[in-house]
Design a protein around this motif. Structure first.
Motif, PDB file in Angstrom:
ATOM      1  N   LYS A  71       0.860  -1.189   0.000  1.00 50.64           N
ATOM      2  CA  LYS A  71       0.000   0.000   0.000  1.00 50.64           C
ATOM      3  C   LYS A  71       0.892   1.233   0.000  1.00 50.64           C
ATOM      4  O   LYS A  71       1.583   1.528   0.965  1.00 50.64           O
ATOM      5  N   ARG A  72       0.872   1.976  -1.101  1.00 45.01           N
ATOM      6  CA  ARG A  72       1.786   3.101  -1.277  1.00 45.01           C
ATOM      7  C   ARG A  72       1.164   4.403  -0.795  1.00 45.01           C
ATOM      8  O   ARG A  72      -0.024   4.661  -0.993  1.00 45.01           O
ATOM      9  N   HIS A  73       2.006   5.243  -0.198  1.00 43.03           N
ATOM     10  CA  HIS A  73       1.617   6.614   0.120  1.00 43.03           C
ATOM     11  C   HIS A  73       1.734   7.444  -1.156  1.00 43.03           C
ATOM     12  O   HIS A  73       2.510   7.124  -2.066  1.00 43.03           O
ATOM     13  N   ALA A  74       0.952   8.502  -1.259  1.00 44.46           N
ATOM     14  CA  ALA A  74       1.036   9.374  -2.439  1.00 44.46           C
ATOM     15  C   ALA A  74       2.432   9.949  -2.605  1.00 44.46           C
ATOM     16  O   ALA A  74       2.899  10.177  -3.728  1.00 44.46           O
ATOM     17  N   ALA A  75       3.112  10.191  -1.480  1.00 39.99           N
ATOM     18  CA  ALA A  75       4.500  10.663  -1.510  1.00 39.99           C
ATOM     19  C   ALA A  75       5.391   9.518  -1.021  1.00 39.99           C
ATOM     20  O   ALA A  75       5.871   9.517   0.101  1.00 39.99           O
ATOM     21  N   GLU A  76       5.607   8.533  -1.886  1.00 33.35           N
ATOM     22  CA  GLU A  76       6.370   7.337  -1.505  1.00 33.35           C
ATOM     23  C   GLU A  76       7.855   7.547  -1.829  1.00 33.35           C
ATOM     24  O   GLU A  76       8.455   6.824  -2.615  1.00 33.35           O
ATOM     25  N   PHE A  77       8.403   8.592  -1.219  1.00 33.04           N
ATOM     26  CA  PHE A  77       9.813   8.896  -1.435  1.00 33.04           C
ATOM     27  C   PHE A  77      10.355   9.582  -0.196  1.00 33.04           C
ATOM     28  O   PHE A  77       9.599  10.054   0.657  1.00 33.04           O
ATOM     29  N   CYS A  78      11.665   9.627  -0.099  1.00 30.88           N
ATOM     30  CA  CYS A  78      12.316  10.292   1.029  1.00 30.88           C
ATOM     31  C   CYS A  78      13.051  11.533   0.525  1.00 30.88           C
ATOM     32  O   CYS A  78      13.106  11.801  -0.688  1.00 30.88           O
ATOM     33  N   GLU A  79      13.632  12.267   1.438  1.00 30.34           N
ATOM     34  CA  GLU A  79      14.367  13.480   1.064  1.00 30.34           C
ATOM     35  C   GLU A  79      15.487  13.171   0.077  1.00 30.34           C
ATOM     36  O   GLU A  79      15.630  13.841  -0.955  1.00 30.34           O
ATOM     37  N   ASN A  80      16.283  12.146   0.361  1.00 31.71           N
ATOM     38  CA  ASN A  80      17.414  11.874  -0.520  1.00 31.71           C
ATOM     39  C   ASN A  80      16.986  11.225  -1.823  1.00 31.71           C
ATOM     40  O   ASN A  80      17.643  11.391  -2.854  1.00 31.71           O
ATOM     41  N   GLY A  81      15.880  10.490  -1.796  1.00 32.92           N
ATOM     42  CA  GLY A  81      15.332  10.006  -3.051  1.00 32.92           C
ATOM     43  C   GLY A  81      14.854  11.153  -3.924  1.00 32.92           C
ATOM     44  O   GLY A  81      15.059  11.152  -5.146  1.00 32.92           O
ATOM     45  N   ALA A  82      14.230  12.144  -3.311  1.00 32.65           N
ATOM     46  CA  ALA A  82      13.781  13.320  -4.063  1.00 32.65           C
ATOM     47  C   ALA A  82      14.965  14.066  -4.666  1.00 32.65           C
ATOM     48  O   ALA A  82      14.887  14.587  -5.791  1.00 32.65           O
ATOM     49  N   LYS A  83      16.073  14.120  -3.933  1.00 31.02           N
ATOM     50  CA  LYS A  83      17.279  14.759  -4.482  1.00 31.02           C
ATOM     51  C   LYS A  83      17.782  13.999  -5.706  1.00 31.02           C
ATOM     52  O   LYS A  83      18.165  14.600  -6.719  1.00 31.02           O
ATOM     53  N   ALA A  84      17.784  12.663  -5.622  1.00 30.08           N
ATOM     54  CA  ALA A  84      18.250  11.856  -6.747  1.00 30.08           C
ATOM     55  C   ALA A  84      17.372  12.075  -7.976  1.00 30.08           C
ATOM     56  O   ALA A  84      17.867  12.218  -9.107  1.00 30.08           O
TER      57      ALA A  84
END
Length: 759
Positions: A71-84
């Motif tokens: 079950k995924r969150h709409a924002a299924e990413f972290c800070e460093n993933g967003a940077k990548a």
């Protein structure tokens, strides 16, 4: 509005230092994520892109390999993933005009941060022999240059084909297929520098070189031990899994030379409670001396054996081999030598034992803090011993969990990117494609550098990555690369490896994970395997950064056709046109991928089989899980010296530098810092703020020096220090490697600190 790239390298000679943080994520992470994304992509593109990261119909984050929940969150990413993602989806571009304005000598003097900030590569570029500038080249001519140099080799084994962990399953399978039809097993990869020790230890003891847990197992665990790992920076989404485990009653022991904010408290930015207060994660912090982990687990094993009823005797009897020899070695462990090796107190170890004995379901997670020492393989074997004793393999909520650091590094190995392939894999390739692949083992990373240094390898081809910056012994590595006849890098962005070249050099720009991949048969998907053996699809959503880009599979297919010619037995043109045909062949070659196309079409993908986890079957030489009894080792530290570990900052992903801050450790505006325990600093007469040169000491007597590091008084374990790589890779001797795995020993470097000429 996206910002333009920096014109000048930022000045880093006066880092600002504050107190380290005691919690990770929360509002600061959200703010930092949005600022970085907006600078690179602009507001609209940020929303479009980040909402597709790690979604079942989106693209896999090009960062770490941590799995996604069903079950995924709409924002299924972290800070460093967003940077990548932001760095890949950036609006900045590196065009032929950029290369015309910047000679290679100028680029070689720039920092890795500056190079990466310039943006996406747009055209194939060629540096001719004796040339000062890269110049644009057609794809046809680029492949012709590679073919010329390979044809001039006296043996295919004079070529090296390196792989980064970002490469998709499809591209990796094709890449190894090309190299082996050419006639070489020289397929080093980034695993050689990170989790090779894990694979070596787990293959010998359990029969499969991967972790044995799925994400749900963490949620079911009674006890999770996190050893030699900093998930708050390196795998931030892991913190959500630990938070859920804690909510379910799990206890957590952290074993690390440095306190890390993410393991102290996690402020989950996806919940109001998390934002306001957060969750305390660690129940017991064992601040271990660098390299003391084997001694710790050996003593715990002794204490388990000596506790009546603590050993799962039925599991040991039915499923293991070598117990008596191991138990004899464990009983010989002593308190005094263990306390000296670990720097821990008797009370701390007794508390850890209490948590262990209270747990029926135990998981041990680890990363580079365990894998990059001379004795890493026996250390991980001792972790396996620890789990076997109480039956914690093949039980829900229990098992081994090596946490991979790059999004498809495990998948690449599954696809055959390995210099020492199993005979069964080569047999399957031969049956499927009708050529006889080479059987002699090839070069790993360290042996590839030696071969380039010694003139035994002449062509270096890299599928992604930043080999020069990732490798040890920087001066030796760079000199080795410059001896090559040709260096080739398939890349999305500029990095240091593009400016440390052979006599000739090529940069081949490729599509990123975020971008649509359109081939003759239509839009394509690729697949990846996460750190827990889940395989799923990845679909890019953005238009390519340039019409001149090729996908990684297309690059391999066109290169193979040009190099191997019409005599090749592989349908390269068909594979380029339709990646489903690649997956059909994978399904016939690699066990566990049967009916690949249909299974990966299911949202979320599928789990690969894992015999120890699924059925307590151990495909080892003995047919059982193997206890081992290696002598206990720990690094020796001469008087007046410190034991240095290399590590990442929070503004960093592997060798990619996103910024100059390490927010959780209190460092701003600079990377040349060395973290030293205040008591050690006092003994060495080093004030906070002093500048020193780091000089490593090894048995070859060669002086390796990293100059101009600011001393930061920091709560490290006594006798231990820490500094960021790749700046400190210069200190790691090429030949200082782990036994068995040959992984560079980057986490236990003996150094002396000398007053810097810049102080």
């Amino acid at each position: 509005m996206a910002r333009k790239p920096p014109k000048a390298d930022p000045v880093q000679d006066a880092p600002q230092v504050a107190e380290p943080k005691h919690a990770a994520a929360g509002l600061p992470a959200i703010g930092h994520t949005l600022r970085v994304a907006q600078r690179q992509m602009g507001l609209k593109r940020t929303a479009l892109t980040l909402l597709s990261v790690n979604q079942k119909d989106g693209f896999d984050c090009p960062g770490c390999a941590w799995p996604e929940p069903d079950k995924r969150h709409a924002a299924e990413f972290c800070e460093n993933g967003a940077k990548a993602v932001a760095e890949e989806a950036t609006l900045r571009r590196v065009t032929p005009e950029f290369f015309a304005a910047h000679p290679v000598a100028d680029l070689a003097g720039r920092s890795g941060y500056w190079l990466g900030q310039q943006g996406r590569l747009t055209h194939p570029m060629y540096l001719p022999e004796g040339g000062e500038h890269y110049e644009p080249v057609t794809w046809e001519r680029a492949f012709g240059i590679v073919a010329e140099e390979i044809a001039a080799l006296s043996s295919p084994d004079e070529a090296v084909f390196y792989t980064s962990g970002r490469t998709s399953n499809e591209a990796a399978f094709l890449y190894q297929l090309f190299a082996r039809e050419l006639g070489t097993n020289n397929l080093p990869d980034c695993s050689n520098m990170c989790h090779e020790s894990s694979g070596s230890a787990l293959t010998e003891t359990l029969g499969i070189g991967k972790g044995s847990v799925l994400l749900d197992d963490l949620h079911k665990a009674d006890l999770i031990i996190v050893a030699g790992q900093n998930p708050g920076t390196n795998h931030p989404r892991m913190l959500s899994a630990l938070e859920k485990a804690k909510a379910g009653g799990a206890r957590i022991i952290s074993v690390n030379p440095l306190p890390e904010a993410g393991l102290e408290r996690f402020k989950n930015p996806q919940t109001p409670q998390g934002m306001l207060k957060g969750a305390a994660l660690t129940d017991l912090f064992l601040q271990i001396r660098i390299g003391g982990d084997q001694a710790l687990f050996r003593l715990l094993n002794k204490l388990i054996i000596e506790t009546e009823g603590a050993v799962d005797e039925e599991f040991v009897r039915e499923h293991t081999h070598g117990y008596e020899e191991f138990a004899e070695a464990a009983r010989a462990a002593g308190w005094d030598e263990t306390l000296a090796a670990t720097g821990l107190t008797r009370e701390e170890i007794q508390r850890a034992l209490g948590l262990v004995l209270a747990s029926r379901r135990t998981i041990v997670c680890w990363a580079m803090g365990l894998t990059q020492h001379k004795h890493s393989v026996p250390t991980i074997r001792e972790v396996v011993n620890f789990l076997l004793l109480r039956g914690n393999i093949g039980r829900p909520g229990a098992g081994v969990c090596p946490v991979r650091g790059h999004s498809n590094v495990q998948g690449d190995r599954t696809m055959g990117i390995f210099e020492r392939p199993a005979p069964a894999f080569l047999d399957a390739l031969e049956r499927e494609f009708g050529f006889a692949p080479p059987r002699e083992h090839g070069y790993d990373v360290v042996r590839a550098i030696r071969a380039l240094r010694d003139g035994e390898a002449k062509v270096f081809f890299a599928m992604g990555g930043n080999f020069v910056s990732a490798s040890p012994d920087t001066e030796v590595t760079e000199a080795a690369m410059r001896r090559a006849r040709l260096t080739v890098h398939v890349s999305t962005k500029l990095n240091r490896s593009h400016v440390v070249t052979g006599a000739r050099a090529l940069i081949l720009p490729t599509l990123g994970r975020t971008e649509r991949d359109l081939q003759r048969s239509g839009e394509q998907v690729v697949t990846v395997e996460d750190s827990m053996g889940m395989v799923h699809a990845s679909r890019g959503r953005l238009e390519p950064a340039s019409p001149h880009l090729l996908s990684e599979p297309a690059i391999v297919c066109r290169l193979a056709r040009r190099v191997l010619g019409e005599d090749s037995k592989v349908p390269w043109e068909e594979f380029e046109s339709d990646y489903a045909t690649i997956r059909d062949r994978i399904a016939r070659v690699i066990p566990g991928f049967e009916d690949f196309n249909a299974r990966v079409a299911v949202p979320g993908g599928f789990a690969l089989p894992h015999a120890p986890r699924d059925e307590r079957r151990f495909p080892t030489a003995t047919g059982k899980a193997n206890f081992t009894a290696a002598p206990v080792e720990c690094p020796e530290l001469p008087e007046g010296r410190l034991l240095l570990q290399t590590l990442r900052s929070h503004d960093q992903y592997n060798t990619t530098i996103y910024g100059l801050d390490d927010r959780y450790r209190g460092i701003r505006n600079g990377r040349r810092v060395v973290l030293v325990n205040p008591e050690d600093a006092a003994a060495l007469r080093l004030a906070d703020g002093a500048y020193v040169d780091l000089v490593s000491e090894w048995k070859d007597g060669v002086e390796r020096r990293a100059p101009g590091f600011r001393v930061v008084h920091y709560p490290t374990a006594r006798g231990c220090a820490a500094a960021y790589y790749p700046e400190t890779n210069v200190l790691v001797p090429l030949d200082a490697t782990a036994d068995t795995s040959n992984t560079p020993a980057s986490k236990s470097v003996v150094v002396r600190l000398e007053q810097s000429a810049t102080d």
